[in-house]
Write an enzyme that holds these catalytic residues in place. Sequence first.
Site, mmCIF file in Angstrom:
data_model
loop_
_atom_site.group_PDB
_atom_site.id
_atom_site.type_symbol
_atom_site.label_atom_id
_atom_site.label_comp_id
_atom_site.label_asym_id
_atom_site.label_seq_id
_atom_site.Cartn_x
_atom_site.Cartn_y
_atom_site.Cartn_z
ATOM 1 N N LYS A 6 0.822 -1.344 0.103
ATOM 2 C CA LYS A 6 -0.242 -0.432 0.077
ATOM 3 C C LYS A 6 0.452 1.669 0.084
ATOM 4 C CE LYS A 6 -3.398 -0.337 2.619
ATOM 5 N NZ LYS A 6 -4.643 -0.678 3.841
ATOM 6 N N GLY A 22 -8.170 4.728 -2.908
ATOM 7 C CA GLY A 22 -7.528 2.749 -2.796
ATOM 8 C C GLY A 22 -6.135 2.543 -4.086
ATOM 9 N N ARG A 44 -12.410 14.669 10.027
ATOM 10 C CA ARG A 44 -13.266 14.990 9.915
ATOM 11 C C ARG A 44 -14.986 14.604 9.561
ATOM 12 N NH1 ARG A 44 -14.909 11.942 5.195
ATOM 13 N NH2 ARG A 44 -13.022 11.615 4.173
ATOM 14 N N GLU A 104 -11.347 3.919 10.524
ATOM 15 C CA GLU A 104 -12.085 3.327 10.268
ATOM 16 C C GLU A 104 -10.821 1.599 10.473
ATOM 17 O OE1 GLU A 104 -13.915 6.143 6.651
ATOM 18 O OE2 GLU A 104 -11.766 4.795 6.049
HETATM 19 P P1 ADP Z 1 -7.192 4.843 0.671
HETATM 20 O O1 ADP Z 1 -6.870 5.289 1.983
HETATM 21 O O2 ADP Z 1 -6.917 3.989 -0.493
HETATM 22 O O3 ADP Z 1 -8.770 4.347 1.152
HETATM 23 P P2 ADP Z 1 -7.318 2.611 2.725
HETATM 24 O O4 ADP Z 1 -6.401 2.369 3.593
HETATM 25 O O5 ADP Z 1 -8.636 3.741 3.521
HETATM 26 O O6 ADP Z 1 -6.809 3.504 1.207
HETATM 27 O O7 ADP Z 1 -8.057 1.031 2.095
HETATM 28 C C1 ADP Z 1 -9.405 1.705 1.560
HETATM 29 C C2 ADP Z 1 -9.983 0.080 1.242
HETATM 30 O O8 ADP Z 1 -8.430 -0.889 0.543
HETATM 31 C C3 ADP Z 1 -10.968 -0.518 1.854
HETATM 32 O O9 ADP Z 1 -11.475 -0.280 2.415
HETATM 33 C C4 ADP Z 1 -10.453 -2.467 1.868
HETATM 34 O O10 ADP Z 1 -11.372 -2.007 0.912
HETATM 35 C C5 ADP Z 1 -9.131 -2.449 0.795
HETATM 36 N N1 ADP Z 1 -8.429 -2.583 2.150
HETATM 37 C C6 ADP Z 1 -7.049 -1.943 2.370
HETATM 38 N N2 ADP Z 1 -6.316 -2.634 3.671
HETATM 39 C C7 ADP Z 1 -6.686 -4.177 3.155
HETATM 40 C C8 ADP Z 1 -6.151 -4.796 4.413
HETATM 41 N N3 ADP Z 1 -5.125 -5.234 4.713
HETATM 42 N N4 ADP Z 1 -6.506 -6.158 3.668
HETATM 43 C C9 ADP Z 1 -7.974 -6.478 2.465
HETATM 44 N N5 ADP Z 1 -7.988 -5.205 1.499
HETATM 45 C C10 ADP Z 1 -7.377 -3.838 2.299
#
Ligand code: ADP
Length: 449
Positions: free
Chosen positions: A158, A165, A291, A275
């Site tokens: 990530k 995403g 926020r 979250e």
């Molecule tokens: P962003 O800031 O890009 O939205 P997030 O960390 O909030 O990133 O993750 C976005 C989405 O990606 C999550 O809601 C989930 O659907 C998926 N996701 C993130 N981390 C994981 C993980 N460790 N395993 C599976 N899905 C994940």
Amino acid sequence: MFSKVLIANRGEIALRILRACKELGIQTVAVHSTADANAMHVRLADESVCIGPPPARDSYLNIPSIMAACEITGADAVHPGYGFLSENARFAQILAEHNVTFIGPTARHIEIMGDKIEAKNTARELGIPVVPGSDGAVTSEADAKRIAADIGYPVLIKAASGGGGRGMKVAKSEAEIGHALANARSEAKAAFGDDAVYIEKYLAKPRHIEIQVLGDGKGKAVHLGDRDCSLQRRHQKVWEEANSPALTPEQRAEIGDVCAKAMQKLQYAGAGTIEFLYEDGEFYFIEMNTRLQVEHPVTERITNLDIVYEQIRIAAGEPLSVTQEEITFWGHAIEVRINAENAETFAPSPGKITHYHPAGGVGVRIDSGVYQGYVIPPYYDSLIGKLIVHGRNRPECLQRLRRALDEFIVDGIQTTLPLFQRLVNEPDIIAGNYDIHWLEKYLAKKDAA
Ligand code: ADP
């Protein structure tokens, strides 16, 4: 208390904030782009200032223009809503330097939570459970392989500056690591100008469950329970409910307590959302939004609280209006996001609303800035309103949603309302049996059929 609040946003959320200000006896200033001169939030505000041409970067993201609007109108506080400048630490800092109160947390807290690696480390230190993974950024393939072997495949790579995403890649085995790492880094570099990435255990079928918190900035904080936002398309939430059908009251109280204690320790000020992904009874922190969220009304509905009112009070230095013991959850609430989009292809559908008849009646709330004759401009996101329904329990809430969807008429443009008319009769939805992949799979099946 403030005498005049400038609302640095548009659409339904600008109107939502304006309503809270009016009820508190606070004067309101709307800012708008030239494309939004006829918007409802502009019509209903006490004063309005045009801050630039249609593109958001020239208007709603234009800090000098917004500062000038504060100066001209004498606003003593700014509410940023969600999106736009709401999580911009520099904006919060500049406002503070000009003695205008930012209705939100400190610039420092925005900054910490805006960096995903720092946010995760902070969450861990505060006692919040996080997804197992690397401690910081990972650059070499050898390190990536070692960490992945440690946490077990599949893993997710990530972007540290991630959002929406983007910059996320799954590796199912060691053979895929090199490729996934390189791809995630180049996508992150292209999207955010930063190729820092980190590694997490990939959860196969989690739910998205988030906890709403309020802190007074002086060490008092409460939680307002959870929301389940698992129904997503392309990582965008489309349907949210409170409370999650997946949690028992004991699990809710436990994770809520962990979050409230963490916010007390952090001395967090204002409203925030922590979250989580939730799988097999375990919570895994993914991020904190510093926020107001789009889906805040479902929490308001079951707690009988006004989150914007709380945000304004906190920013004005007043104490939280409730204690944890006073917060109770009553019934069930569901929000569906009405987007100006084709309900099957999701292609944007801006244009003129020729006929508008919102649903009404017991247990129905509509947050929207549109009206009959309104022309939806093509420049901004496609959310045009939210339908929020409440019932004594989830089945009653679903039945009310069916009824409200039947009444709702928006003509002239296409909306996502037909999607919800289908969803509300799906056995898995009725059973509350869905994870974060459910909606995409459902839509793919429909496409194939
Ligand atoms: P962003 O800031 O890009 O939205 P997030 O960390 O909030 O990133 O993750 C976005 C989405 O990606 C999550 O809601 C989930 O659907 C998926 N996701 C993130 N981390 C994981 C993980 N460790 N395993 C599976 N899905 C994940």
